[in-house]
Write a protein that holds these residues in place. Structure first.
Motif, PDB file in Angstrom:
ATOM      1  N   GLU A  82      11.780  11.641 -16.808  1.00 42.25           N
ATOM      2  CA  GLU A  82      12.556  11.407 -15.596  1.00 42.25           C
ATOM      3  C   GLU A  82      13.444  12.619 -15.388  1.00 42.25           C
ATOM      4  OE1 GLU A  82      14.478   7.564 -15.890  1.00 42.25           O
ATOM      5  OE2 GLU A  82      12.568   6.563 -16.298  1.00 42.25           O
ATOM      6  N   LEU A  83      13.138  13.398 -14.358  1.00 44.27           N
ATOM      7  CA  LEU A  83      13.795  14.684 -14.155  1.00 44.27           C
ATOM      8  C   LEU A  83      14.758  14.580 -12.974  1.00 44.27           C
ATOM      9  CD1 LEU A  83      10.439  16.649 -14.383  1.00 44.27           C
ATOM     10  CD2 LEU A  83      12.061  16.252 -16.240  1.00 44.27           C
ATOM     11  N   GLN A  84      15.958  15.015 -13.188  1.00 43.17           N
ATOM     12  CA  GLN A  84      16.973  14.906 -12.130  1.00 43.17           C
ATOM     13  C   GLN A  84      16.879  16.092 -11.180  1.00 43.17           C
ATOM     14  OE1 GLN A  84      19.279  12.538 -11.252  1.00 43.17           O
ATOM     15  NE2 GLN A  84      18.236  11.244 -12.752  1.00 43.17           N
ATOM     16  N   ARG A  85      16.807  15.784  -9.897  1.00 42.67           N
ATOM     17  CA  ARG A  85      16.694  16.822  -8.880  1.00 42.67           C
ATOM     18  C   ARG A  85      17.724  16.597  -7.789  1.00 42.67           C
ATOM     19  NH1 ARG A  85      14.240  18.750 -12.266  1.00 42.67           N
ATOM     20  NH2 ARG A  85      12.077  19.453 -12.354  1.00 42.67           N
ATOM     21  N   ARG A  91      24.317   5.542 -18.919  1.00 40.89           N
ATOM     22  CA  ARG A  91      23.120   5.417 -18.084  1.00 40.89           C
ATOM     23  C   ARG A  91      21.862   5.522 -18.922  1.00 40.89           C
ATOM     24  NH1 ARG A  91      24.124   9.186 -12.939  1.00 40.89           N
ATOM     25  NH2 ARG A  91      24.417  10.780 -14.545  1.00 40.89           N
ATOM     26  N   SER A  92      20.831   4.839 -18.468  1.00 44.74           N
ATOM     27  CA  SER A  92      19.552   4.954 -19.160  1.00 44.74           C
ATOM     28  C   SER A  92      18.422   4.977 -18.144  1.00 44.74           C
ATOM     29  CB  SER A  92      19.378   3.833 -20.191  1.00 44.74           C
ATOM     30  OG  SER A  92      19.370   2.579 -19.556  1.00 44.74           O
ATOM     31  N   ARG A  93      17.204   5.058 -18.643  1.00 44.85           N
ATOM     32  CA  ARG A  93      16.071   5.399 -17.794  1.00 44.85           C
ATOM     33  C   ARG A  93      15.604   4.276 -16.870  1.00 44.85           C
ATOM     34  NH1 ARG A  93      12.346   8.197 -20.746  1.00 44.85           N
ATOM     35  NH2 ARG A  93      10.937   7.490 -19.126  1.00 44.85           N
ATOM     36  N   ASP A  94      14.846   4.671 -15.819  1.00 46.00           N
ATOM     37  CA  ASP A  94      14.278   3.717 -14.860  1.00 46.00           C
ATOM     38  C   ASP A  94      13.011   3.082 -15.420  1.00 46.00           C
ATOM     39  OD1 ASP A  94      16.208   4.741 -13.179  1.00 46.00           O
ATOM     40  OD2 ASP A  94      14.863   4.995 -11.456  1.00 46.00           O
ATOM     41  N   GLN A 114       0.803  -1.223   0.000  1.00 47.23           N
ATOM     42  CA  GLN A 114       0.000   0.000   0.000  1.00 47.23           C
ATOM     43  C   GLN A 114       0.838   1.276   0.000  1.00 47.23           C
ATOM     44  OE1 GLN A 114      -3.707   0.275   1.028  1.00 47.23           O
ATOM     45  NE2 GLN A 114      -3.615  -1.614  -0.143  1.00 47.23           N
ATOM     46  N   ASP A 115       2.048   1.189   0.544  1.00 47.51           N
ATOM     47  CA  ASP A 115       2.833   2.416   0.684  1.00 47.51           C
ATOM     48  C   ASP A 115       3.777   2.656  -0.490  1.00 47.51           C
ATOM     49  OD1 ASP A 115       4.272   0.214   1.404  1.00 47.51           O
ATOM     50  OD2 ASP A 115       5.392   1.203   2.996  1.00 47.51           O
ATOM     51  N   ARG A 116       3.708   1.813  -1.516  1.00 38.16           N
ATOM     52  CA  ARG A 116       4.544   2.021  -2.703  1.00 38.16           C
ATOM     53  C   ARG A 116       3.679   1.811  -3.936  1.00 38.16           C
ATOM     54  NH1 ARG A 116       8.253   4.148   0.124  1.00 38.16           N
ATOM     55  NH2 ARG A 116       9.080   2.875   1.776  1.00 38.16           N
ATOM     56  N   VAL A 117       2.944   2.836  -4.322  1.00 42.31           N
ATOM     57  CA  VAL A 117       2.001   2.649  -5.427  1.00 42.31           C
ATOM     58  C   VAL A 117       2.250   3.558  -6.624  1.00 42.31           C
ATOM     59  CG1 VAL A 117       0.169   1.744  -3.939  1.00 42.31           C
ATOM     60  CG2 VAL A 117       0.291   4.188  -4.364  1.00 42.31           C
ATOM     61  N   VAL A 118       2.972   4.656  -6.407  1.00 48.28           N
ATOM     62  CA  VAL A 118       3.261   5.568  -7.528  1.00 48.28           C
ATOM     63  C   VAL A 118       4.743   5.921  -7.516  1.00 48.28           C
ATOM     64  CG1 VAL A 118       0.961   6.630  -7.528  1.00 48.28           C
ATOM     65  CG2 VAL A 118       2.783   7.640  -6.140  1.00 48.28           C
ATOM     66  N   LEU A 119       5.218   6.411  -8.664  1.00 49.56           N
ATOM     67  CA  LEU A 119       6.584   6.935  -8.721  1.00 49.56           C
ATOM     68  C   LEU A 119       6.552   8.367  -8.200  1.00 49.56           C
ATOM     69  CD1 LEU A 119       7.649   5.466 -12.128  1.00 49.56           C
ATOM     70  CD2 LEU A 119       8.780   5.031  -9.950  1.00 49.56           C
ATOM     71  N   ARG A 120       7.546   8.736  -7.459  1.00 51.22           N
ATOM     72  CA  ARG A 120       7.498  10.029  -6.784  1.00 51.22           C
ATOM     73  C   ARG A 120       7.513  11.195  -7.776  1.00 51.22           C
ATOM     74  NH1 ARG A 120      13.470   9.647  -4.124  1.00 51.22           N
ATOM     75  NH2 ARG A 120      14.696   9.901  -6.026  1.00 51.22           N
ATOM     76  N   LEU A 135      20.307  13.043  -4.410  1.00 51.38           N
ATOM     77  CA  LEU A 135      20.355  13.373  -5.820  1.00 51.38           C
ATOM     78  C   LEU A 135      19.629  12.247  -6.544  1.00 51.38           C
ATOM     79  CD1 LEU A 135      23.819  14.605  -6.687  1.00 51.38           C
ATOM     80  CD2 LEU A 135      22.558  13.424  -8.407  1.00 51.38           C
ATOM     81  N   GLY A 136      18.587  12.556  -7.282  1.00 50.56           N
ATOM     82  CA  GLY A 136      17.868  11.459  -7.952  1.00 50.56           C
ATOM     83  C   GLY A 136      16.712  11.969  -8.776  1.00 50.56           C
ATOM     84  N   PRO A 137      16.049  11.023  -9.446  1.00 47.06           N
ATOM     85  CA  PRO A 137      15.003  11.439 -10.368  1.00 47.06           C
ATOM     86  C   PRO A 137      13.628  11.592  -9.709  1.00 47.06           C
ATOM     87  CG  PRO A 137      15.339   9.092 -10.576  1.00 47.06           C
ATOM     88  CD  PRO A 137      16.283   9.577  -9.505  1.00 47.06           C
ATOM     89  N   ILE A 138      12.819  12.448 -10.295  1.00 50.61           N
ATOM     90  CA  ILE A 138      11.380  12.433 -10.051  1.00 50.61           C
ATOM     91  C   ILE A 138      10.734  12.104 -11.394  1.00 50.61           C
ATOM     92  CG2 ILE A 138      11.441  14.040  -8.110  1.00 50.61           C
ATOM     93  CD1 ILE A 138      10.454  16.210 -10.095  1.00 50.61           C
ATOM     94  N   PHE A 139       9.473  11.716 -11.342  1.00 54.09           N
ATOM     95  CA  PHE A 139       8.838  11.180 -12.549  1.00 54.09           C
ATOM     96  C   PHE A 139       7.557  11.933 -12.863  1.00 54.09           C
ATOM     97  CE2 PHE A 139      11.353   8.040 -10.399  1.00 54.09           C
ATOM     98  CZ  PHE A 139      12.037   7.386 -11.410  1.00 54.09           C
ATOM     99  N   HIS A 140       7.467  12.437 -14.072  1.00 55.77           N
ATOM    100  CA  HIS A 140       6.249  13.123 -14.506  1.00 55.77           C
ATOM    101  C   HIS A 140       5.686  12.398 -15.713  1.00 55.77           C
ATOM    102  CE1 HIS A 140       7.242  17.318 -12.629  1.00 55.77           C
ATOM    103  NE2 HIS A 140       6.938  16.405 -11.729  1.00 55.77           N
ATOM    104  N   ALA A 141       4.401  12.076 -15.641  1.00 56.95           N
ATOM    105  CA  ALA A 141       3.765  11.450 -16.798  1.00 56.95           C
ATOM    106  C   ALA A 141       3.969  12.361 -18.006  1.00 56.95           C
ATOM    107  CB  ALA A 141       2.284  11.243 -16.529  1.00 56.95           C
ATOM    108  N   SER A 142       4.254  11.747 -19.140  1.00 59.56           N
ATOM    109  CA  SER A 142       4.550  12.545 -20.323  1.00 59.56           C
ATOM    110  C   SER A 142       3.350  12.591 -21.249  1.00 59.56           C
ATOM    111  CB  SER A 142       5.745  11.930 -21.046  1.00 59.56           C
ATOM    112  OG  SER A 142       5.837  12.447 -22.347  1.00 59.56           O
TER     113      SER A 142
END
Lengths: 843, 351
Positions: free
Chosen positions: A633-636, B130-133, A586-592, A618-625
């Motif tokens: 996949e956006l690096q933040r 590197r490539s995507r997740d 339940q606590d892992r259902v979407v990409l951040r 340092l890592g990605p966030i995910f926005h539906a395209s």
């Protein structure tokens, strides 16, 4: 897959090879022995080949015993006394085994019962405890009778869970013989990878053992003694989907008697992990475990009845829309249209290759058995299995692929076992439909292939010898080999794929260990730098140098968890989440969508344990395209700090808490450290931050990031402790574009600088940044340094005012500045501040 | 004259012996070397002596003066040494009190392991790609020789992304291998008729549909490697990975290669290294086997080469994949994989 060693020995001589050596050889060749379960045989000490389990029968203390007479116990109806001979002398042994009661009071037995006899001090499993727990036999008095030894059940010996009665041994067991020598065994648990599906049976493993050790493999046991009339005319086969059902074979045995299988058969099945049912079902399972062909037994008379008394026709076809079938387990199953059914003219009988139907199964009353062996498209079987959420030994094999050539072999083996165990008569011949014969693959290889793929010099003759050990047919044409795969293998492809398949076979049998390790001598490719990775690593180092700990968090979360980063009532953006179709929790259902939320969760987790927290991720966030199915996949980069700035110490040196200016300083340090100096800061707006303590950092017109103190409401939504959390979020994708690859350094000035302090009083509302900008503009190139060292508010300068005190550094690159020049410059600066900001020079 | 000089010298040196501080020393200097001191006065009187006596007396007086000055310097040094000794004694600290440390920033242990892996392979000419997740089914499976419903899919339970269809074709990559196809296609596009050699490593986050336990995670990092060229053999695979193991673990660690199966390589091998805790004798870390499973590898399957734009009749290559978490757990004897993403600072600050 469970492989009892005793069963392997039916097909290959293992004399002179220890169990552990055998396990090692199989493991190295890709049949990984994940566990060896010892059933009586001595277990090795010291270094292990793999995981070991089970029990070793005490060589001195567990022997074959001979019960000569069973006597009643004077005080207990449920116990008997046995007069037992252990090869040396007679003992009186007390037992409650129900399967001895029929012998009670019969006097001296004509045929003594051969049993497993455990002497005083022997280690066995406790039959009365759940599971397998070891115990040692001790002398005791039970109901007035001295007891120091026992006759054992299968469970007590670790053979199976069976504890209803004691184990009876065959007549060939001689009293006094060590039990381990008579029937000690070990069971390999072998992981069968998809490429060796052909080995998911005892004979397959024996074949590998023979190939690996160079020993002779006994012939496949496929002879059947058929004394009955011909099967012709007794049954017909109709295949509607040959692609899905390339072969279907039937055999018939009549006048069988359903009863339990012989003890040794039941034991073997249990060792191999299957439950014995009756002689007919056991014969299908035994043949399947031995040769790998799953079989299905129908009650032939039920089929005849369904056909109106005529010879039945077995039809294989796809499921009709809405069709259901009640399977052996009593479940009515809804079927998919891709599922293949075995039917007769009256309707469906079983799910092909997966599970039989309830109506035609073998029962106590069955007298005549029709035995099915078939070949199915394994991909289609897998689809059915996943749709039905079902697994079984048969399904396990069919879903990995069984060669159609195995169908008649399995049937013959099973029919002969049925004949031996049930007294039935096998009808001559089989009914066999084989509309899509599997063509053996023929691949041409040569020594250059072994050289190119493996780096091994093998002659054509050596290669042929290796392949023949694995039962390939090899024809040599000079240096070329024409290799035909044996008719139980489906894994050898055509052309260059087939070559690779054969290289694997050669390497495996030749031995990976014998292939010499070499260094790459192929050309090194054009070298390219990974620009973004290099910047990332610089960022990590810079932040660590500033005292921040790197963290790495889950990229999967929930919308609710992320909403916590915003004050109540502030809706997150309306961009949809990238959502899992099949979340596991339940606590892992979407990409951040927010790295800040991920980091704050970690700050929260640590806040109760310590005051000072300084972390970054340092890592990605995910926005539906909108452009396609793959999200952006956006690096933040996110920094978060809270609590005391420094480490507390025993001398009471003050460590004030982090505030807004610390996070700002870190952002500045980081960007400067990356070579970005041309930055400016503006008042920022971001719902997560305090509206009065939020700023954005700009590079030209571009906003690189935002930082500030967490909004008090957000602070309370997390359990963050009493210190405010200061955080920053940086857009790395944008940053990557601006980080310069290089810069020009400046010479160290050869002339002394002039240092001067300047304090000005301005209105409270005047931003310091504006004062600084005016000073810099006016000071021009000669003003090389400017630092604010004091901000003062107080009565002396009046309400609504503040004093800003700067140290200015003047420097000319080519000469020493004169006092006059400096005075002039200073005057210009003061005047400018007076004119534009109404500032007053503070004396 | 000579006698009186001798007397002056004697008296002065005697007096110097009792001087105990700098003030007294200054007093002594005034008394015996000052302008109105007997010695100085004697020196002034030299002029009244005859030319015969003068040189001798002059020399004697100078010698006395030099002797006294030297004695003064000596005494001064002794006194200053004495004073230093006193103050050094008085300034003694309790050196067992804790030092002042500054908060040290650290990198996540997985980053540290990744960097070691990257650095070792970089020196062998492997560059980071590197490539995507989030990947397509095609790249994560099909192009890697794993069609839908293939048994190999059992080995990798997959998180699919809700793309509005029942059989989604978008997923969280279960391995970094889709990068192999991306990279090969990118390189091959540079010169499709004569594609350049490839030597890359592919680090990244991967995901599997698994219960989170001490041994398994839904999210884990992986580093894959890929070398493709015209003459790359299984022997090269063994050599390259053994070189890696000897640098990552220790210079004399032994490796062994076991036959295994991965759909995208053939032949496939798992590499074990001799347990670096017990050196092969058997211990709890290696489950008493003396060996530790480190990575999977193999010769790139012809179908994968072809899908990447390389001709399997002409090109060959090897690929391998390893888990930085496992390597880190073995190296530091970490018992629970969940520590990594839980980010308890008490754990992270140990590295």
């Amino acid at each position: 897959m469970k492989v009892p060693i005793s069963w392997l020995k039916d097909f290959v001589n293992l004399d002179g090879i220890s169990i552990e050596e055998l396990a090692h050889a199989l493991t190295m060749a890709g049949l990984e022995v994940e566990e060896i379960e010892y059933v009586g045989l001595p277990m090795p000490t010291g270094r292990q080949i793999t995981k070991l389990s089970g029990i070793a029968w005490d060589r001195e203390k567990i022997v074959v015993g001979e019960i000569r007479e069973v006597l009643p116990h004077s005080n207990a109806d449920r116990l008997v006394l046995c007069r037992l001979f252990d090869g040396q002398k007679e003992h009186t042994v007390l037992t409650g085994a129900p399967n001895l009661f029929e012998f009670k009071g019969r006097g001296e037995l004509k045929k003594p019962l051969k049993v497993a006899y455990a002497k005083e001090g022997a280690e066995i499993y406790d039959g009365h405890q759940p599971g397998f727990q070891k115990t040692t036999l001790k002398r005791a008095k039970i109901r007035g009778v001295e007891s120091y030894s026992m006759v054992c059940s299968e469970k007590e010996l670790g053979i199976s869970e069976e504890h209803e009665g004691i184990l009876f041994l065959g007549a060939d067991a001689k009293a006094g013989m060590l039990l381990a020598d008579y029937m000690g065994d070990a069971v390999f648990n072998i992981a069968i990878t998809p490429n060796i599906a052909r080995d998911a049976n005892i004979y397959g493993v024996a074949r590998e053992v023979a190939a690996l050790t160079g020993r002779k493999l006994k012939a496949m046991p496929v002879k059947v003694k058929a004394n009955g009339p011909t099967i012709k005319g007794k049954v017909k086969i109709e295949i509607q989907e040959p692609e899905l059902n390339p072969r279907f074979v039937l055999g018939l045995i009549k006048d069988i008697e359903i009863k339990p299988s012989p003890d040794w058969v039941q034991r073997r099945l249990r060792l191999a992990g299957m439950r014995p049912i009756n002689n007919i079902v056991d014969a299908t399972n035994y043949a399947m475990l031995e040769l790998g062909e799953p079989l299905h037994a129908f009650d032939y008379d039920v089929l005849v009845e369904r056909a109106g008394g005529k010879a039945p026709t077995i039809i294989t076809r796809l499921t009709k829309k809405g069709e259901k079938l009640t399977t052996l387990d009593g479940i009515e199953r809804k079927l998919d249209e891709f599922t293949v059914l075995v039917c007769d003219t009256a309707g469906s009988l079983s799910i092909a290759g997966v599970m039989g139907g309830a109506e035609t199964e073998v029962t106590e009353k069955t007298r005549n058995v029709l035995l099915e062996g078939a070949a199915w498209n394994f991909i289609n079987i897998r689809k059915t299995l996943s749709a039905q959420r079902f697994s079984s030994e048969a399904a396990y094999r069919f879903s990995r692929g069984v060669h159609p050539a195995m169908a008649p072999r399995g049937i013959r083996r099973s029919l002969d076992l049925m004949r031996q165990w049930s007294g039935g008569v096998v009808n001559q011949g089989l009914v066999d439909k084989y509309p899509r014969p599997e063509k053996p693959s023929v691949v041409e290889i040569g020594p250059e292939d072994a050289r190119r793929w493996l780096g091994v010099e093998l002659s054509a003759r050596e290669m042929a010898a290796i392949l023949r050990r694995s039962e390939f047919q090899v024809q040599t044409k000079g240096k070329k080999l024409m290799v035909t795969s044996p008719d139980y293998r489906l894994d050898i492809g055509e052309g260059v794929v087939g070559k690779a398949d054969l290289m694997e076979e050669i390497a495996r049998i030749y031995g990976y260990e014998k292939i010499a390790a070499t260094r790459l001598r192929d050309e090194i490719p054009p070298q390219q730098s990974n620009h973004t990775l290099e910047i990332e690593e610089r960022i990590r180092d810079l932040l660590a140098r500033m005292g921040l700990q790197e963290i790495i968090t889950y990229r999967l979360t929930t919308g609710e968890q992320e909403a916590q980063r915003l004050p109540v009532g502030i809706a997150p953006d309306d961009k949809p989440y990238v959502r899992l179709l099949n979340p596991i929790s339940q606590d892992r259902v979407v990409l951040r969508k927010s790295l800040l939320a991920s980091v704050l969760e970690i700050v929260e987790r640590n806040a109760s344990l310590r005051e000072r927290i300084a972390v970054f991720e340092l890592g990605p966030i995910f926005h539906a395209s909108e452009a396609g199915p793959l999200p952006d996949e956006l690096q933040r980069l996110v920094l978060a700090i809270s609590g005391p700035r420094g480490m507390s110490n025993w001398d009471g040196a003050e460590t004030t808490p982090f505030d807004f200016y610390d996070i700002k300083g870190m952002v500045t340090n980081l960007l400067n450290g990356l070579g970005l100096w041309d930055l400016h800061y503006e008042v920022g707006e971001h719902p997560s931050f305090h509206p009065g303590k939020c700023s954005k950092v700009m590079h030209g017109e571009q906003q690189l990031g935002v930082f500030g103190e967490l909004h008090p409401q957000v602070q309370t939504q997390y359990d963050l402790g009493s210190h405010p959390v200061e955080a920053a979020s940086v857009n790395l994708d944008l940053l990557y574009e601006f980080v310069p690859e290089r810069f020009d350094s400046e010479p160290v000035p050869a002339y002394p600088p002039v240092l001067e302090d300047l304090a000005v009083v301005v209105n409270e509302g005047t931003p310091a940044g504006q004062v600084e900008m005016l000073i810099r503009q006016t000071g021009g190139k000669l003003l090389t340094g400017l630092s604010l060292f004091d901000v003062y508010r107080g009565e002396q300068i009046g309400v609504g005012k503040k004093s800003l005190a700067y140290q200015l550094t003047y420097q000319h690159p080519e000469r020493t500045l004169t006092d006059e020049e400096v005075a002039k410059l200073r005057e210009r600066i003061v005047k400018r501040l007076e004119q534009e900001l109404g500032a007053q020079l503070r004396s | 004259m000579l006698e009186s000089l001798e007397k002056i010298k004697r008296e002065a040196l005697e007096a110097l012996d009792s001087v105990q501080d700098e003030a007294a020393l200054e007093g002594w200097r005034t008394t015996f070397l000052g302008r109105s001191s007997t010695l100085m006065l004697s020196l002034k009187q030299l002029g009244s002596l005859s030319a015969q006596e003068r040189p001798k007396a002059g020399q004697a007086a100078n010698e006395v003066k030099q002797a006294l000055e030297a004695a003064l310097e000596g005494r001064k040094a002794a006194l200053s040494q004495q004073r230093l000794q006193q103050s050094l004694g008085a300034e003694r600290l309790d050196v067992t009190l804790p030092g002042r440390t500054i908060p040290l920033g650290r990198l996540h242990p997985i980053t540290q392991t990744m960097r070691r892996i990257n650095a070792i392979f970089a020196e062998m000419g492997f560059q980071v790609y590197r490539s995507r997740d989030v990947e397509t089914d095609e790249y994560n499976f099909q192009l890697l020789n794993i069609p839908r419903h293939h048994p190999a899919r059992d080995m990798q339970d997959t998180f699919y992304i809700d793309d509005g269809t029942k059989e989604s074709s978008v997923l969280l990559r279960t391995q970094t291998s889709p990068g192999q196809i991306h990279a090969m296609r990118e390189f091959a596009a540079q010169d499709p008729k004569n594609p350049p050699p490839v030597r890359i490593i592919l680090p990244g986050m991967c995901y599997r549909y698994e219960q989170v336990t001490a041994r398994s995670e839904i999210q884990f990092t992986q580093v894959e490697g890929l070398a493709v060229g015209e003459y790359i053999t299984f022997g090269d695979l063994k050599g390259t990975l053994t070189d890696f193991a000897q640098r990552f673990f220790n210079a004399d660690v032994r490796t062994r290669f076991r036959a295994s199966h991965f759909p995208f390589t053939e032949p496939s091998a798992e590499m074990d290294v001799e347990c670096f805790v017990c050196h092969g004798a058997g211990c709890s870390v290696c489950k008493h086997t003396g060996w530790l499973e480190i990575l999977g590898s193999g010769m790139v399957h012809p179908t994968v080469l072809r899908n990447g734009g390389y001709d399997p009749g002409r090109h060959s290559g090897f690929a391998f994949g390893m888990g930085p978490e496992r390597l880190t757990m073995l190296r530091y004897r970490i018992e629970d994989i969940r520590y990594f993403w839980r980010n308890d600072l008490r754990f992270l600050e140990q590295f």
